[in-house]
Design a protein around this motif. Sequence first.
Motif, short mmCIF file in Angstrom:
data_model
loop_
_atom_site.label_atom_id
_atom_site.label_comp_id
_atom_site.label_asym_id
_atom_site.label_seq_id
_atom_site.Cartn_x
_atom_site.Cartn_y
_atom_site.Cartn_z
N GLU A 141 -15.53 50.15 27.41
CA GLU A 141 -15.06 51.01 26.32
C GLU A 141 -14.35 50.25 25.20
OE1 GLU A 141 -12.42 53.87 28.01
OE2 GLU A 141 -10.97 52.40 28.75
N PRO A 156 -5.65 49.64 34.01
CA PRO A 156 -6.56 50.64 34.57
C PRO A 156 -6.96 50.27 35.99
CG PRO A 156 -7.73 49.23 33.02
CD PRO A 156 -6.27 48.88 32.91
N GLN A 173 -12.57 48.99 33.26
CA GLN A 173 -12.81 49.98 32.21
C GLN A 173 -12.80 49.36 30.80
OE1 GLN A 173 -10.93 50.68 34.83
NE2 GLN A 173 -11.33 52.75 35.54
N SER A 216 -15.51 55.47 31.50
CA SER A 216 -14.56 55.26 30.40
C SER A 216 -13.39 56.23 30.52
CB SER A 216 -15.25 55.48 29.06
OG SER A 216 -15.63 56.83 28.91
N THR A 217 -12.32 55.90 29.83
CA THR A 217 -11.12 56.75 29.82
C THR A 217 -11.43 58.13 29.26
OG1 THR A 217 -9.76 54.77 29.57
CG2 THR A 217 -8.75 56.88 29.02
N VAL A 265 -12.62 60.17 32.01
CA VAL A 265 -11.50 60.53 32.90
C VAL A 265 -10.70 61.67 32.28
CG1 VAL A 265 -9.38 59.71 33.99
CG2 VAL A 265 -11.37 58.19 33.83
N TYR A 267 -2.54 55.58 27.69
CA TYR A 267 -3.82 55.54 26.97
C TYR A 267 -4.67 56.75 27.34
CZ TYR A 267 -8.25 53.70 25.15
OH TYR A 267 -9.42 53.53 24.46
N LEU A 268 -4.66 57.10 28.62
CA LEU A 268 -5.34 58.32 29.06
C LEU A 268 -4.70 59.53 28.38
CD1 LEU A 268 -7.24 60.00 30.82
CD2 LEU A 268 -5.61 59.74 32.72
N THR A 303 -5.86 59.71 24.81
CA THR A 303 -7.26 60.13 24.75
C THR A 303 -7.38 61.63 24.98
OG1 THR A 303 -7.92 57.95 25.57
CG2 THR A 303 -9.57 59.70 25.68
N PRO A 356 -8.95 58.20 39.37
CA PRO A 356 -9.93 58.32 38.28
C PRO A 356 -11.32 57.89 38.74
CG PRO A 356 -7.92 57.24 37.52
CD PRO A 356 -7.82 57.33 39.01
N TYR A 407 -1.12 52.22 31.42
CA TYR A 407 -2.46 52.63 31.01
C TYR A 407 -2.59 54.15 30.99
CZ TYR A 407 -7.33 53.95 31.79
OH TYR A 407 -8.55 54.58 31.75
N ASN A 447 -0.72 59.91 36.34
CA ASN A 447 -1.58 58.72 36.38
C ASN A 447 -0.68 57.50 36.44
OD1 ASN A 447 -2.98 56.32 34.83
ND2 ASN A 447 -4.60 57.58 35.69
#
Length: 531
Positions: free
Chosen positions: A386, A96, A382, A188-189, A192, A218-219, A222, A127, A215, A92
Motif C-alpha cells: 500500500e 503493522p 502491509q 491493505s489498511t 482492514v 493509521y488505521l 483511514t 487484522p 500503526y 488495534n
Amino acid sequence: MTPRRILRRLSVAGVALVLLTPMTTAVAQARSVVPKIVWGSCGSDPKLKPFQCASVEVPTDYDNPYGATTTIALTRLPATDPAHRIGTLFTNPGGPGGPGVLFLHQDGLRIYTPEVRARFDILGFDPRGVGGSDPATCYPTKADETKALADVPPFPVGAKQERQFILDGAKLAIHCRTTSPDRMAHYSTANVARDMDLLRQAVGDDKLSYVGYSYGTYLGATYAKLFPTKVRALVLDGTLLPQWYSGSDGDKSPVGVRMRQGEGAYDTYEQFLAECKTAGANCSLNRLGDPKTVVEGALERLKTHPVDFALPDGSTVKMTYALAVAVTFSSLYDPNGFPALADMWVQLAATNRALATVKAPQAIVEWNRRKEDYTSIGTVLQPCVEARQSGRPLAYPAYAAAADKRAPHFGAYRAWIGIQCEFLGIRDQDAFLGPWQNKVKQPVLVFGTRHDPATPYEATRPYADLYPDARMVTVEGWGHTTIGKSACADKLTTQYLTELKAPADGTTCNQDRKPFDPVPTGQRAPSLLPQ
C-alpha cells in the motif's frame, strides 16, 4: 447468511456473478453481508475465562462482496455493567501486523480503566493477513521460515553485509509472493478499515468507538477518511503520520526513512542516557563512568567483537552491533524497561570477550521472547502493498548512511526495514493513499509522547491537523504510547470514551514515574510490537 451460501444460491438461480466494472467502495460496503458473530469460549486456559472468542467471514475483495471471503478472528471482554453499556470499543495494538486478539488477552484487563470496562464490550481482532485471520505467510511452515531467516541480521553493517541483505530481501519477497500472493493482494489498511466497519455493524453499533495505538492510528485515519459519518469516538495514541507512511506527500525515500523512526529512537536513546546519568545509583551504568561514553564504546567494540549470551532455554545468541541496536530500540518503548537496558549495557561493556558464553541479561531474554509474537514476517508487510516504494533497492546503503548521520545507530537500522517491499511486486488496488484531510465532525483525542522512539512527537500536531476537531494531548515523558504510563492520560481517555468529554486542545499530562524510579510490583511493559 454467509457470502458463500449466497454465492451458491445465486449460482443455482443462474444469476450472472461477473461484474464488468468494479463497484465503488461505498456501494460495495453497502452490499456486503454483515456477518453474524457467535461468541464462544476462548479455550481451556483459566486466564482466558473472562474473554469470549469468535471468527467471522468478510469479503476478500470489497469490489466483489459476494465472492471469496477472508476469516477474521475476534475476541471481546464483555462490559462489567451491561445495564449501562454504551457499546463496543474496538482496539488495534499497532504493528503493522499486531495481533489484536493476543493484545486484548494479554493487556485488556490492565490497561483499560474499570469505568471503561464497565461501559463497553472491548473488542480485539486480528487484522486480515495477521494471526488467526488467514495470516500472510512467506514459507510453508514456521520451521522453514525460521531456518531461512536464522542468519539474517536485524540490519547490515558494511558493504559485504549490505549486498547480502539486499539479496536476502529479494529472496524473502519471492517466497512471500509465492506462498501468499492472494492474501497480500488484499490486506491493505483500507480493507482492514472496511472490515472494521462491517464488524461495527455486526455488534450493533451505529457509530464506531475506537482506540488505536501506533500503526493503529493509521488505521484510525483511514477509517475516518472512508467512513467519516460513522465515528462516535477515536482515541489515537502514538501517531503515525499517514503522509509519511504512505509516501503520499511525494517523498521518494524508503518507507523506513520516511517514518523518521531513526530520529525518534536516537532522541529517546539520548534521553535514556541522560536520565540514567541523573539517576545516580539507581542506574547501574553509572558504576562504569559516563553512561554515554560507556555505551558508545561498547557499541563500537561490538562491531568487531560480538558477545555470546546463553538464554534460559539452553540456546545461545550472538550479540552483534546490529542486534544490540535492535534490542535497544525495542527496550526504549517503555521507561519501565530502562533499568534492564542499562543492566544489559553494563554486562556488554564489562564482558571479557575471551571468556566462554555468559548468561544473557533480561533485555535479551525479553527480545528473544518477543520474536515469537509474529506468525510470519509476511504479516508485517502491509507497507509493501500500500505504501510508495523508492524503486531504488541498490540505493539503500546510501539512504541508510544518510539516515545514520542524522540519527546514529538507529537511522541505519530503521532505514532498511522496507527492503523486501522493493521486490515484492504486489499492490492492493483498493488501498487508500490520500488525501488525508477528513470530515469527521466529532472531537477526536490525539496523544503524543514527548520522547517516543517509534512514532516521533513531531508528527503529533500534523496528524491532529488532519481532523476538523482534534484535541491534542502531550504526555511529557518517554516511550511509545501512553499505555501504563500516565494516570492523567487514562483519566482523559476514560472521560472521553464514556462521556464524550474531550479535553482542550494543547492539554499536557505527565507520566506517573521517572524511568529509573523503582517499578511498582507487577507492572510491566505493554505488548505493543516494534514497527
